[in-house]
Design an enzyme around this catalytic site. Sequence first.
Site, PDB file in Angstrom:
ATOM      1  N   THR B 149      49.745  39.225  34.769  1.00  0.00           N
ATOM      2  CA  THR B 149      49.548  38.271  35.860  1.00  0.00           C
ATOM      3  C   THR B 149      48.319  37.384  35.629  1.00  0.00           C
ATOM      4  O   THR B 149      47.242  37.884  35.322  1.00  0.00           O
ATOM      5  CB  THR B 149      49.389  39.046  37.180  1.00  0.00           C
ATOM      6  OG1 THR B 149      50.522  39.889  37.333  1.00  0.00           O
ATOM      7  CG2 THR B 149      49.291  38.094  38.362  1.00  0.00           C
ATOM      8  N   GLU B 150      48.518  36.087  35.788  1.00  0.00           N
ATOM      9  CA  GLU B 150      47.462  35.077  35.610  1.00  0.00           C
ATOM     10  C   GLU B 150      46.882  35.102  34.206  1.00  0.00           C
ATOM     11  O   GLU B 150      45.744  34.716  33.977  1.00  0.00           O
ATOM     12  CB  GLU B 150      46.340  35.239  36.646  1.00  0.00           C
ATOM     13  CG  GLU B 150      46.809  35.272  38.079  1.00  0.00           C
ATOM     14  CD  GLU B 150      47.555  34.005  38.505  1.00  0.00           C
ATOM     15  OE1 GLU B 150      47.500  33.017  37.772  1.00  0.00           O
ATOM     16  OE2 GLU B 150      48.183  34.055  39.583  1.00  0.00           O
TER      17      GLU B 150
END
Lengths: 398, 401
Positions: B149-150
């Site tokens: 994530t990210e």
Amino acid sequence: MLGWELPPHNSGGLGVACYQLCEQLSKNDVDLEFILPYTSQEDISFMKVHGAMRDGVLEIMQSGIAYDSYKYIYNDGHEEWHDLYSQAKFYEHAVADMIKGMSFDIVHAHDWLTFRAALRVKALRKNIPIILHVHSIESDRAGGRHGNPLVREIEETAMLGADTIIAVSNFTKQKIVAEYGIPADKIEVVHNSIDQNSLIPSDPDNAYKYLSLLKQNGYKVVSNVGRLTIQKGLTNLLHAARIVVEKLPKTVFLIVGSGEQLHELITLAADLGISENVIFTGFQRGKNWRDSFAISDLFVMPSVSEPFGLTPLEAGFYNVPSLISKQSGVTEIISSCLTVDFWDVNEMANKIVAVLRENALKNTLTDALALELQAMSWERSAGLVKQLYEKHLHRAAV
Amino acid sequence: MKSILLYMHVHQPYRLRHYTIFDAGTYHNYFDSTWEDKANNQKTLLKVAEKSYLPTNEILLRLLNKYPEFKLSLSISGVLLEQLEEWTPDVLKSFQSLTDTGRVEIVAETYHHSLAFFYSRSEFETQVNMHKDIIKRLFNQEPKVFRNTELSFNNDLAAWAESAGYKGVLAEGWHKYLDWRSPNYVYKSSVAPNLKLLLKNYRLSDDIAFRFGDRNWSEWPLTTDKFVHWINQDVDAPIVNLFMDYETFGEHQWQESGIFDFLEHLPNEWLANTEHNFLTVSDAVDKFDPVGEIDSPETVTWADTERDLSAWLGNAMQQQAIASLYNLEQPIFRLNDWSLIEDWRKLQTSDHFYYMCVKWFNDGDIHAYFSPYDTPYDAFINFMNAYHDLKSRLLERGIEV
């Protein structure tokens, strides 16, 4: 400069704003004379302060806060009482008398009580530019209703005749345009600020002994400091308080101030069954005033219509976060606060509960507001005012 | 030969409705906004589909059909795929048309677009497996390259990815671990020698993703020939990694900016030189030997000027909210109630924490653009109220947290 109050004889933010603006203007080499509606021995070095005295008057005394009646003591010993409206007329004529021997370039008048005097000066000295500084208008003070038609007439006439109007927020500027049809380009927005040096840090020995004890027993304190008038929206706060207390019984609402709504609010608290959780202290100054902030977990300013609203900044100085109505000008200059529509009591309660339950929220709000306060000063605002002065002087010279 | 790796990330969270402390304990429908609410998930999806997904997929499919050399990689979060299946099956189909060409690779990630890796390894692995399952079901692919994530990355993640059987991981091309080195090569992890790393060229990527429509940017307007010229300036580099949010096309950069024309013409401009091509992330991992090691004891992401997790976990509210949520893991699994687990997982989506960011003065404006809330404090209050409801649902069943 024409104004109605200065600290320490002020009842609220208007006097503080005038004082701090003038202090900064004088640092910027503006030579100021300030005319008050009462006599007092102020210890102010940066400008000359006069009481608006007519011939034969020895002394003018405030009876209570700045918006109560005034006692005139004459040279021959007799006394007269004047209400606010007639006091504004006396002030007008006294100013007209006083300027006979005075030399000045600009008149800068604060709020409607001094506006007639400003117009009178304009009539006597045609080339003097008039700047009206609007800290509130009648519909603000009337809690969004029409208000007093006599006052509205003064505001409308004066604003139409003024050379420039200063509004303390965009919120107020828009209201002036909407209420009085004043062209927007005649109105400059100069936000108030806060001089943190003027505030005395709180000491650990809080004046509210009972509340300190309650807090040791898990209670939380939600406060409001201000005049108890319809403008301030406190009935909505009490309705929200009832919902909060249902959820968090260990919550105390501290209402600091006086005003015509006091009895109504006390009755309302009783009707709502939360008298035990609402404490009314009356008007406070000095340490008691400071400690009202310092004892709080959250400050709420639920105003129906607040042109600026200084108290959340003062609360911030005492490390207390604020929940502010969206109908308040101060939200134009700070981001680190919670906001709510003044009529939305459920949402008001929701946010109060959140701050009281979540320390992380309280701490983040407090720390972020402290950073914003550090960056604030009157320098920018006073600079804008001085620019306006210069613009008018230049124009007058041409 | 010089290759572009175009990788786009597609995601929409389940946004919370306006949910007060008085709803908590009574209503459990945190994600059901009214249609009028700007947080309404279905309405948001329809809007993004119309502005971004449908027109972009149409262009991409046309490009894939026209240029046999054109390839790209996508990651699509599980929570978005769920919403596509429910509300816009035509959009899902348009993504499937892309993968049907055999030249669009899907990248692995967590189903819920969460930060679980940093809070619960077992929950993290469950979410990765859930994502693997839905990708298999909808696209019939088994991802071999992972993105967290990210684009959050550190040595622990590298070690995990290698042990989980991934060939490569995507990460930010940040100077903190690259130092003087260029992101335009394949690297390997210092702790996982079999794991290859593909690092985002953030300058060129952000020229498209952030600066493309900015009329104050000295390089505006960005044309494809100018952009290709910039890529070619690094003469020896074998690859250039253009990683960005898919919503760049049509949502972050509006149609009026000319972003669709740029996308439409880029392959033509690039492939005009026969020494140029496109690769998917697996192609690149298979084709190139690593030129060096990347050592990242600290976590690096692709966000904000700090390139760390501070946009999600930087302040006390964010830390409190996420810690509280993961504290519920054990009690929630004890009950084994699927609806409770589902809600708990939807609350893990990183967007909820991003909305609570108070970095007002530099990156704050970007955060505000993506948030359905007026302020980060409102985001926190809303989230915690939903959390309190989860707790009350546990309490009702006799489990005290």
